[in-house]
Design a protein around this motif. Sequence first.
Motif, short mmCIF file in Angstrom:
data_model
loop_
_atom_site.label_atom_id
_atom_site.label_comp_id
_atom_site.label_asym_id
_atom_site.label_seq_id
_atom_site.Cartn_x
_atom_site.Cartn_y
_atom_site.Cartn_z
N VAL A 182 -7.67 7.15 4.59
CA VAL A 182 -7.21 6.16 5.56
C VAL A 182 -7.22 6.76 6.96
N ALA A 183 -6.73 7.99 7.08
CA ALA A 183 -6.67 8.64 8.39
C ALA A 183 -8.05 8.82 9.00
N GLY A 212 -10.75 6.92 8.36
CA GLY A 212 -11.53 5.70 8.40
C GLY A 212 -12.40 5.45 7.20
N LEU A 213 -12.20 6.20 6.12
CA LEU A 213 -12.97 5.99 4.89
C LEU A 213 -12.37 4.90 4.03
N ALA A 214 -11.15 4.51 4.34
CA ALA A 214 -10.49 3.38 3.68
C ALA A 214 -9.66 2.67 4.73
N VAL A 215 -9.56 1.36 4.61
CA VAL A 215 -8.82 0.56 5.58
C VAL A 215 -7.67 -0.14 4.88
N VAL A 216 -6.48 -0.03 5.43
CA VAL A 216 -5.29 -0.66 4.86
C VAL A 216 -4.93 -1.88 5.68
N ARG A 217 -4.84 -3.01 5.01
CA ARG A 217 -4.36 -4.24 5.65
C ARG A 217 -3.28 -4.82 4.73
N ALA A 218 -2.20 -4.11 4.60
CA ALA A 218 -1.14 -4.51 3.68
C ALA A 218 0.04 -5.11 4.44
N ASP A 219 0.77 -5.98 3.76
CA ASP A 219 1.98 -6.54 4.36
C ASP A 219 3.09 -5.50 4.40
N ARG A 220 3.13 -4.61 3.40
CA ARG A 220 4.15 -3.57 3.32
C ARG A 220 3.48 -2.25 2.95
N THR A 221 3.81 -1.20 3.65
CA THR A 221 3.23 0.11 3.37
C THR A 221 4.34 1.13 3.13
N ILE A 222 4.15 1.95 2.12
CA ILE A 222 5.08 3.03 1.80
C ILE A 222 4.37 4.35 2.06
N ALA A 265 0.84 -1.19 0.00
CA ALA A 265 0.00 0.00 0.00
C ALA A 265 0.87 1.23 0.00
N VAL A 266 0.44 2.26 -0.70
CA VAL A 266 1.10 3.56 -0.69
C VAL A 266 0.14 4.57 -0.08
N LEU A 267 0.61 5.33 0.90
CA LEU A 267 -0.19 6.38 1.52
C LEU A 267 0.42 7.71 1.17
N ALA A 305 -0.84 10.71 9.76
CA ALA A 305 -1.99 10.22 10.52
C ALA A 305 -2.44 8.86 9.99
N ALA A 306 -2.39 8.69 8.67
CA ALA A 306 -2.77 7.40 8.09
C ALA A 306 -1.81 6.31 8.55
N ALA A 307 -0.52 6.63 8.60
CA ALA A 307 0.47 5.64 9.04
C ALA A 307 0.20 5.18 10.46
N ARG A 308 -0.32 6.06 11.28
CA ARG A 308 -0.58 5.70 12.68
C ARG A 308 -1.76 4.75 12.82
#
Length: 343
Positions: free
Chosen positions: A77-78, A80-90, A44-46, A103-106
């Motif tokens: 993401v920050a 709550g309008l999208a949810v990230v469940r990724a193995d790796r996030t950038i 995922a990329v934020l 905020a999304a990273a948190r």
Amino acid sequence: MEPKASFVDAMRAQPENLAIARDTVLRDLAAADLEPWGADDSVAVLAMGASLNSAHTLVAALAAAGRPATAFVASDVADGLAVVRADRTIVVSESGRSPEPLAAARTLTSGTSVGISNFPEQPIKDTVDAVLGLGGFPDSPVYTSGFTATILAYALLLDSVGALDAADEATRIPSRAEEALGGYAAIAETIGRVLADATTIDVVGRGGSLTAASELSLMVREGLRTPSTAFETFQYLHGPMEVLSSDDALVVFGDGRELSIPSSVLDAGVRVVLVTSASPDSVPGAGHDNLTIVPLPAGLGIFERAVVETVIGQLAIAAAIQHKPYPLEDFLYHQDDTKLPVR
């Protein structure tokens, strides 16, 4: 304060800045000692704004290798309008201070995260497992060097973790930028006139080329103060192009269905710029007075091509602003909450 440069100065400094970025990212990758990514690891990329535009190339490159990847609007993401469940996030923020990606990273509850920033000592370092710096070089308010350096960082990161074989591309990117700055300067004057005269500007591309399309559209809005929207190629055919008239311009990046888009609007007076590696003989509208074809070298890798296409757009913006009665660097509207305070 972050060092700033004019658009033209930062654009011209890209070969040097990209070389700095390559060395800096390689140094930080060595220090981070990231574990290899699995073949099925999701990515995922934020990001926000220009940084989000850069992610199209990364997503397309991973998709071509059969690896799942998605770019997220960080504010979604920050909030709550999208949810990230990724193995790796950038997490991407050139300033390192954009509140939404941080905020999304948190919100992440799984996987590992890597940040990319021109200023890695800023708050971004507190929200990721490792951060890759681009070198801290001066950039322009309408991003130039930092944007292409982010694309370079993607290539180096993915190569380092075994996701893609992209090291050779990354090595060539600084010289590709230098060649593009020199090789497309003349035709950029023609493109600039087209952009400067247009009432609205549509920009179209897909896959890795959606990076340059999205970024050119943003530069048009920020720098030229002209309404513009970027579209994925096939999405564009499903209605959005119906508003085009002789007052408008269309910029198209690509070698597939993109080649036949111009011919449907040229006789209506629409000025079209087609950036492609395809032979002009394969373009139905070739030779039409309203069509400018910008030839790309054959065989560019996806990251190289994204940088070359972006530089072409930058050159066109620099040429177009010469026909406007206002400077490129001055924004009309300022928002106080798009950056956290500088440390």
